[in-house]
Design an enzyme around this catalytic site. Structure first.
Site, PDB file in Angstrom:
ATOM      1  N   HIS A  90      44.213  34.425 -66.785  1.00  0.00           N
ATOM      2  CA  HIS A  90      43.007  34.704 -65.910  1.00  0.00           C
ATOM      3  C   HIS A  90      43.355  36.099 -65.189  1.00  0.00           C
ATOM      4  O   HIS A  90      42.423  36.888 -65.006  1.00  0.00           O
ATOM      5  CB  HIS A  90      42.964  33.809 -64.687  1.00  0.00           C
ATOM      6  CG  HIS A  90      42.823  32.330 -64.959  1.00  0.00           C
ATOM      7  ND1 HIS A  90      41.559  32.000 -65.842  1.00  0.00           N
ATOM      8  CD2 HIS A  90      43.197  30.930 -64.702  1.00  0.00           C
ATOM      9  CE1 HIS A  90      41.428  30.788 -66.207  1.00  0.00           C
ATOM     10  NE2 HIS A  90      42.498  30.209 -65.661  1.00  0.00           N
ATOM     11  N   GLY A 110      43.267  30.627 -70.562  1.00  0.00           N
ATOM     12  CA  GLY A 110      44.319  29.857 -70.786  1.00  0.00           C
ATOM     13  C   GLY A 110      44.735  29.933 -72.155  1.00  0.00           C
ATOM     14  O   GLY A 110      46.117  29.798 -72.254  1.00  0.00           O
ATOM     15  N   ARG A 132      39.458  21.482 -61.956  1.00  0.00           N
ATOM     16  CA  ARG A 132      40.719  21.900 -62.417  1.00  0.00           C
ATOM     17  C   ARG A 132      41.849  21.750 -61.399  1.00  0.00           C
ATOM     18  O   ARG A 132      41.691  21.539 -60.393  1.00  0.00           O
ATOM     19  CB  ARG A 132      40.751  23.575 -62.799  1.00  0.00           C
ATOM     20  CG  ARG A 132      39.700  23.603 -64.022  1.00  0.00           C
ATOM     21  CD  ARG A 132      39.802  25.092 -64.445  1.00  0.00           C
ATOM     22  NE  ARG A 132      38.937  25.268 -65.506  1.00  0.00           N
ATOM     23  CZ  ARG A 132      39.191  26.260 -66.344  1.00  0.00           C
ATOM     24  NH1 ARG A 132      39.892  27.081 -66.377  1.00  0.00           N
ATOM     25  NH2 ARG A 132      38.262  25.749 -67.716  1.00  0.00           N
ATOM     26  N   SER A 142      32.532  28.044 -62.679  1.00  0.00           N
ATOM     27  CA  SER A 142      31.126  27.223 -62.754  1.00  0.00           C
ATOM     28  C   SER A 142      31.239  26.167 -61.789  1.00  0.00           C
ATOM     29  O   SER A 142      32.645  25.888 -61.112  1.00  0.00           O
ATOM     30  CB  SER A 142      31.172  26.613 -64.151  1.00  0.00           C
ATOM     31  OG  SER A 142      32.215  25.605 -64.203  1.00  0.00           O
ATOM     32  N   GLU A 186      31.541  23.063 -62.339  1.00  0.00           N
ATOM     33  CA  GLU A 186      32.371  22.165 -62.841  1.00  0.00           C
ATOM     34  C   GLU A 186      33.846  22.623 -62.847  1.00  0.00           C
ATOM     35  O   GLU A 186      34.701  21.792 -63.054  1.00  0.00           O
ATOM     36  CB  GLU A 186      31.994  21.749 -64.372  1.00  0.00           C
ATOM     37  CG  GLU A 186      30.737  21.007 -64.668  1.00  0.00           C
ATOM     38  CD  GLU A 186      29.373  21.842 -64.206  1.00  0.00           C
ATOM     39  OE1 GLU A 186      29.386  23.304 -64.483  1.00  0.00           O
ATOM     40  OE2 GLU A 186      28.677  21.243 -63.312  1.00  0.00           O
ATOM     41  N   ARG A 192      48.901  29.669 -67.413  1.00  0.00           N
ATOM     42  CA  ARG A 192      47.436  30.194 -67.435  1.00  0.00           C
ATOM     43  C   ARG A 192      46.963  31.291 -66.406  1.00  0.00           C
ATOM     44  O   ARG A 192      46.050  31.825 -66.989  1.00  0.00           O
ATOM     45  CB  ARG A 192      46.762  28.652 -67.202  1.00  0.00           C
ATOM     46  CG  ARG A 192      46.864  27.574 -68.049  1.00  0.00           C
ATOM     47  CD  ARG A 192      46.283  26.357 -67.872  1.00  0.00           C
ATOM     48  NE  ARG A 192      44.785  26.529 -67.584  1.00  0.00           N
ATOM     49  CZ  ARG A 192      43.894  26.676 -68.445  1.00  0.00           C
ATOM     50  NH1 ARG A 192      44.235  26.790 -69.697  1.00  0.00           N
ATOM     51  NH2 ARG A 192      42.627  26.895 -68.262  1.00  0.00           N
ATOM     52  N   ASP A 247      35.450  32.819 -71.806  1.00  0.00           N
ATOM     53  CA  ASP A 247      36.357  31.706 -71.961  1.00  0.00           C
ATOM     54  C   ASP A 247      37.344  32.154 -72.785  1.00  0.00           C
ATOM     55  O   ASP A 247      37.371  32.887 -73.695  1.00  0.00           O
ATOM     56  CB  ASP A 247      35.456  30.682 -73.210  1.00  0.00           C
ATOM     57  CG  ASP A 247      35.877  29.241 -72.930  1.00  0.00           C
ATOM     58  OD1 ASP A 247      36.870  29.023 -72.189  1.00  0.00           O
ATOM     59  OD2 ASP A 247      35.368  28.518 -73.660  1.00  0.00           O
ATOM     60  N   ARG A 299      28.804  26.950 -76.879  1.00  0.00           N
ATOM     61  CA  ARG A 299      27.977  25.875 -76.068  1.00  0.00           C
ATOM     62  C   ARG A 299      27.725  26.709 -74.742  1.00  0.00           C
ATOM     63  O   ARG A 299      28.153  27.780 -74.354  1.00  0.00           O
ATOM     64  CB  ARG A 299      28.493  24.433 -75.768  1.00  0.00           C
ATOM     65  CG  ARG A 299      29.814  24.559 -75.064  1.00  0.00           C
ATOM     66  CD  ARG A 299      30.602  23.147 -74.608  1.00  0.00           C
ATOM     67  NE  ARG A 299      31.931  23.369 -74.344  1.00  0.00           N
ATOM     68  CZ  ARG A 299      32.907  23.591 -75.242  1.00  0.00           C
ATOM     69  NH1 ARG A 299      32.535  23.079 -76.407  1.00  0.00           N
ATOM     70  NH2 ARG A 299      34.169  23.600 -74.556  1.00  0.00           N
ATOM     71  N   LEU A 300      26.727  26.022 -74.108  1.00  0.00           N
ATOM     72  CA  LEU A 300      26.022  26.944 -72.896  1.00  0.00           C
ATOM     73  C   LEU A 300      27.067  26.543 -71.738  1.00  0.00           C
ATOM     74  O   LEU A 300      26.963  27.218 -70.416  1.00  0.00           O
ATOM     75  CB  LEU A 300      24.701  26.857 -72.476  1.00  0.00           C
ATOM     76  CG  LEU A 300      23.709  27.652 -73.184  1.00  0.00           C
ATOM     77  CD1 LEU A 300      22.305  27.418 -73.085  1.00  0.00           C
ATOM     78  CD2 LEU A 300      24.039  29.072 -72.873  1.00  0.00           C
ATOM     79  N   LEU A 341      24.468  50.084 -63.418  1.00  0.00           N
ATOM     80  CA  LEU A 341      24.595  48.754 -63.919  1.00  0.00           C
ATOM     81  C   LEU A 341      24.635  47.642 -62.820  1.00  0.00           C
ATOM     82  O   LEU A 341      25.370  47.704 -61.809  1.00  0.00           O
ATOM     83  CB  LEU A 341      25.918  48.815 -64.786  1.00  0.00           C
ATOM     84  CG  LEU A 341      26.429  47.438 -65.217  1.00  0.00           C
ATOM     85  CD1 LEU A 341      25.525  46.821 -66.461  1.00  0.00           C
ATOM     86  CD2 LEU A 341      27.711  47.324 -65.631  1.00  0.00           C
TER      87      LEU A 341
HETATM   88  C1  FPP Z   1      37.575  30.079 -68.788  1.00  0.00           C
HETATM   89  O1  FPP Z   1      38.715  30.237 -69.591  1.00  0.00           O
HETATM   90  C2  FPP Z   1      37.457  31.248 -67.771  1.00  0.00           C
HETATM   91  C3  FPP Z   1      37.488  30.904 -66.368  1.00  0.00           C
HETATM   92  C4  FPP Z   1      36.996  29.778 -65.908  1.00  0.00           C
HETATM   93  C5  FPP Z   1      37.430  31.923 -65.394  1.00  0.00           C
HETATM   94  C6  FPP Z   1      37.039  33.394 -65.832  1.00  0.00           C
HETATM   95  C7  FPP Z   1      37.400  34.149 -64.968  1.00  0.00           C
HETATM   96  C8  FPP Z   1      37.757  35.624 -65.127  1.00  0.00           C
HETATM   97  C9  FPP Z   1      37.581  36.208 -66.390  1.00  0.00           C
HETATM   98  C10 FPP Z   1      38.293  36.560 -64.123  1.00  0.00           C
HETATM   99  C11 FPP Z   1      37.181  36.703 -63.184  1.00  0.00           C
HETATM  100  C12 FPP Z   1      36.840  38.002 -62.662  1.00  0.00           C
HETATM  101  C13 FPP Z   1      36.203  38.218 -61.537  1.00  0.00           C
HETATM  102  C14 FPP Z   1      35.547  39.744 -61.309  1.00  0.00           C
HETATM  103  C15 FPP Z   1      35.650  37.395 -60.375  1.00  0.00           C
HETATM  104  P1  FPP Z   1      39.621  29.218 -69.719  1.00  0.00           P
HETATM  105  O2  FPP Z   1      40.485  29.133 -68.556  1.00  0.00           O
HETATM  106  O3  FPP Z   1      38.831  27.837 -69.516  1.00  0.00           O
HETATM  107  O4  FPP Z   1      40.340  29.142 -71.000  1.00  0.00           O
HETATM  108  P2  FPP Z   1      40.898  27.947 -71.955  1.00  0.00           P
HETATM  109  O5  FPP Z   1      39.686  27.189 -72.259  1.00  0.00           O
HETATM  110  O6  FPP Z   1      41.519  28.645 -72.873  1.00  0.00           O
HETATM  111  O7  FPP Z   1      41.599  27.089 -71.024  1.00  0.00           O
END
Ligand code: FPP
Length: 256
Positions: free
Chosen positions: A53, A39, A87, A81, A83, A49, A36, A210-211, A147
């Site tokens: 990512h 963004g 976005r 997810s 959910e 944002r 997390d 949180r989960l 792994l």
């Molecule tokens: C949450 O941060 C992050 C995500 C919803 C996407 C996570 C994806 C990656 C880290 C890359 C995926 C990589 C592979 C290998 C598939 P957020 O956008 O909710 O951040 P914020 O809460 O600060 O807005």
């Protein structure tokens, strides 16, 4: 006390200190991570944002390397997810391109490192290009025995559990199983994670605690570890701090 807090230690010494403190016999076998804060990482730098990512995607490779180094057996990463569809479309489209970009960039190295890619989640809703890239990677790494990099894509725990319940009910009504047969182990066989042991350690970055619908069933006895660091800043030192803290936890599973 962890010496990494002391300002006069240089990075190399701090890494070595943690490495020395990590006991080889009590490392988590399965680590799950809620990645997390991409963004907010970008916002802090005045970037869009997407840039967060992208940086987050590159960090996945770093963290896989650290997991490998510490002989973690399974690393489950929450990449998208059920959910996250809420976005803006442009962000969803970008997130759906990331697995392909990640694999285009890093698959040869992952193969070299003996990493086996697996997935959990509902693939039916994914765009064809996302699905194809991931399925190819799963296929190409299927004989690797290092792994397991388990990518949770379009994953939602409640959906997973409800799908499992429906299939259990179907199997009961067709007499494949008896109601008396249903227990933790049997129910676990109906989940996406049926081939994996439960996570020992679950990490969430970015200060949220949180989960968010991640591995609800599987984390019944998982140790949780939180950090304020945003995912792109979650590095080797923090990961090993989490592993070190895990080693100092007493896991009692409800016993004494
Ligand atoms: C949450 O941060 C992050 C995500 C919803 C996407 C996570 C994806 C990656 C880290 C890359 C995926 C990589 C592979 C290998 C598939 P957020 O956008 O909710 O951040 P914020 O809460 O600060 O807005």
């Amino acid at each position: 006390m962890l010496l990494i807090k002391l300002p006069f230690l240089n990075k190399k010494t701090a890494d070595q200190t943690i490495k020395n403190e990590l006991k080889q016999d009590n490392l988590p076998k399965h680590v799950a991570i809620i990645m997390d804060g991409n963004g907010r990482w970008a916002k802090k730098r005045g970037l869009p944002r997407f840039a967060g990512h992208k940086q987050g995607m590159d960090n996945v490779k770093n963290i896989v390397r650290v997991a490998n180094k510490n002989k973690i057996q399974i690393l489950t990463l929450y990449a998208f997810s059920t959910e996250n569809w809420k976005r803006p479309k442009s962000e969803v489209d970008y997130l759906m391109k990331l697995p392909m970009e990640f694999l285009n960039t890093y698959l040869p190295e992952l193969i070299e490192e003996n990493v086996r890619i697996q997935t959990i989640g509902d693939f039916n809703e994914l765009p064809q290009h996302t699905r194809k890239a991931v399925e190819e990677a799963v296929d190409k790494t299927s004989s690797n025995n290092g792994l397991i990099l388990n990518i949770a894509l379009n994953y939602g725990s409640r959906y997973e559990i409800i799908q499992a319940i429906k299939r259990v009910a179907t199997d009961v009504s067709s007499n494949n199983i008896a109601i008396e047969d249903i227990d933790d182990d049997l129910f676990g066989e109906y989940l996406y994670t049926k081939h994996l042991q439960d996570p020992d350690l679950l990490i969430r970055t970015s200060g949220e605690q949180r989960l968010s619908n991640f591995l609800l069933w599987q984390s019944a006895y998982t140790e949780f570890w939180f950090t304020d660091a945003f995912w792109p800043d979650f590095d080797e030192i923090l990961f090993e701090k989490a592993l070190n803290d895990y080693q100092n936890r007493k896991r009692r599973y409800g016993g004494i």
